[in-house]
Design a protein around this motif. Structure first.
Motif, PDB file in Angstrom:
ATOM      1  N   LEU A 160      -4.298  -1.739  12.005  1.00  0.00           N
ATOM      2  CA  LEU A 160      -4.428  -2.817  12.992  1.00  0.00           C
ATOM      3  C   LEU A 160      -3.399  -3.932  12.389  1.00  0.00           C
ATOM      4  CD1 LEU A 160      -8.270  -3.097  12.219  1.00  0.00           C
ATOM      5  CD2 LEU A 160      -7.101  -2.575  14.197  1.00  0.00           C
ATOM      6  N   SER A 161      -2.851  -3.912  11.506  1.00  0.00           N
ATOM      7  CA  SER A 161      -1.854  -4.973  10.975  1.00  0.00           C
ATOM      8  C   SER A 161      -0.528  -4.832  11.834  1.00  0.00           C
ATOM      9  CB  SER A 161      -1.364  -4.883   9.615  1.00  0.00           C
ATOM     10  OG  SER A 161      -2.793  -5.235   8.742  1.00  0.00           O
ATOM     11  N   ALA A 162      -0.173  -3.347  11.844  1.00  0.00           N
ATOM     12  CA  ALA A 162       0.880  -3.139  12.578  1.00  0.00           C
ATOM     13  C   ALA A 162       0.851  -3.546  13.926  1.00  0.00           C
ATOM     14  CB  ALA A 162       1.214  -1.618  12.262  1.00  0.00           C
ATOM     15  N   GLY A 163      -0.308  -2.964  14.629  1.00  0.00           N
ATOM     16  CA  GLY A 163      -0.659  -3.362  15.981  1.00  0.00           C
ATOM     17  C   GLY A 163      -0.642  -4.852  16.326  1.00  0.00           C
ATOM     18  N   GLY A 164      -1.088  -5.621  15.385  1.00  0.00           N
ATOM     19  CA  GLY A 164      -1.104  -7.126  15.605  1.00  0.00           C
ATOM     20  C   GLY A 164      -0.058  -7.615  15.752  1.00  0.00           C
ATOM     21  N   PRO A 183      -4.453   6.299  -3.858  1.00  0.00           N
ATOM     22  CA  PRO A 183      -4.920   6.832  -2.733  1.00  0.00           C
ATOM     23  C   PRO A 183      -4.844   5.970  -1.516  1.00  0.00           C
ATOM     24  CG  PRO A 183      -6.949   6.612  -4.088  1.00  0.00           C
ATOM     25  CD  PRO A 183      -5.470   6.347  -4.942  1.00  0.00           C
ATOM     26  N   ILE A 184      -4.623   6.721  -0.356  1.00  0.00           N
ATOM     27  CA  ILE A 184      -4.820   5.647   0.855  1.00  0.00           C
ATOM     28  C   ILE A 184      -5.988   5.963   1.554  1.00  0.00           C
ATOM     29  CG2 ILE A 184      -3.885   5.085   3.223  1.00  0.00           C
ATOM     30  CD1 ILE A 184      -0.983   5.496   2.029  1.00  0.00           C
ATOM     31  N   VAL A 206       0.787  -1.314   0.036  1.00  0.00           N
ATOM     32  CA  VAL A 206       0.106  -0.019   0.137  1.00  0.00           C
ATOM     33  C   VAL A 206       0.718   1.100  -0.145  1.00  0.00           C
ATOM     34  CG1 VAL A 206      -1.547   1.342   1.260  1.00  0.00           C
ATOM     35  CG2 VAL A 206      -2.050  -1.199   0.933  1.00  0.00           C
ATOM     36  N   VAL A 207       1.878   1.072   0.837  1.00  0.00           N
ATOM     37  CA  VAL A 207       2.813   2.299   0.859  1.00  0.00           C
ATOM     38  C   VAL A 207       3.446   2.482  -0.244  1.00  0.00           C
ATOM     39  CG1 VAL A 207       4.741   3.185   1.896  1.00  0.00           C
ATOM     40  CG2 VAL A 207       2.935   2.331   3.283  1.00  0.00           C
ATOM     41  N   VAL A 208       4.097   1.542  -0.996  1.00  0.00           N
ATOM     42  CA  VAL A 208       4.879   1.739  -2.261  1.00  0.00           C
ATOM     43  C   VAL A 208       3.780   2.185  -3.442  1.00  0.00           C
ATOM     44  CG1 VAL A 208       6.112   0.306  -3.983  1.00  0.00           C
ATOM     45  CG2 VAL A 208       6.638   0.312  -1.729  1.00  0.00           C
ATOM     46  N   THR A 258      -6.718   2.242   8.204  1.00  0.00           N
ATOM     47  CA  THR A 258      -7.115   1.523   9.479  1.00  0.00           C
ATOM     48  C   THR A 258      -6.716   0.107   9.417  1.00  0.00           C
ATOM     49  OG1 THR A 258      -9.117   2.603   9.426  1.00  0.00           O
ATOM     50  CG2 THR A 258      -9.300   0.638  10.624  1.00  0.00           C
ATOM     51  N   SER A 259      -6.645  -0.676   8.324  1.00  0.00           N
ATOM     52  CA  SER A 259      -5.819  -1.921   7.933  1.00  0.00           C
ATOM     53  C   SER A 259      -4.379  -1.885   8.147  1.00  0.00           C
ATOM     54  CB  SER A 259      -6.229  -2.303   6.653  1.00  0.00           C
ATOM     55  OG  SER A 259      -7.532  -2.711   6.389  1.00  0.00           O
TER      56      SER A 259
END
Length: 125
Positions: free
Chosen positions: A100-104, A89-90, A79-81, A96-97
Motif C-alpha cells: 500500500l505504501s509503494a502503491g501510494g 519476519p515479514i 522492514v526490509v533491512v 500489505t503495508s
C-alpha cells in the motif's frame, strides 16, 4: 530556493543547541553512550546525518509531492533491512503495508513510464 546544505546546516545547528542544552541541564556524563555501545551510537549518528542530507536534497531537487512521498517510504526500507539483518519476519500486515505504501507513492509521483502525460497515442490531428 535555499541550497540544501544551508538548510541542513541551519536545522542541524538549531537541533544541536537544543540537544546540548538538554545534555548540560541533566548533567549527562557520557554523551556518546556507554563504551560497548558507543560505536553503534556513532554509526547511527552518521547514518542519520546522511539520511537527513538526503531528505533535504529530495526537497530541493524534486517536486514537493514526489519528495514527501519518497521520504515517507522509510518504514518500508526499515522492514526490509530488519528482515535481512535481524531475521525479523515479514508478516501479512507488514507485507500489505509495504504494498500500500509503494502503491501510494507511485500514485503521488506518477512516473512517466506508468502514466502517459498526453503523449500522442490516439491523437488524430
Amino acid at each position: 530556493g535555499v541550497p540544501a546544505f544551508q538548510l541542513v546546516f541551519m536545522r542541524a545547528t538549531a537541533q544541536g543547541v537544543v540537544v546540548l542544552s538538554g545534555l548540560f541541564y541533566y548533567k549527562v556524563p557520557t554523551w556518546f553512550g556507554e563504551h560497548p555501545t558507543r560505536k553503534w551510537v556513532l554509526l547511527r549518528g552518521v547514518l542519520g546525518g546522511c539520511g537527513f542530507c538526503c531528505y533535504f536534497f529530495t526537497i530541493v531537487l524534486l517536486p514537493i509531492g514526489d519528495a514527501i512521498s519518497l521520504s515517507s517510504l522509510y518504514p518500508v526500507v526499515t522492514v526490509v533491512v530488519a528482515r535481512i539483518m535481524l531475521g525479523e519476519p515479514i508478516t501479512i500486515l507488514k507485507a500489505t503495508s509495504i504494498l500500500l505504501s509503494a502503491g501510494g507513492a507511485i500514485l503521488v509521483a506518477q512516473p512517466s513510464f506508468l502514466f502517459d502525460k498526453g503523449g500522442g497515442h490516439g491523437d488524430s490531428s
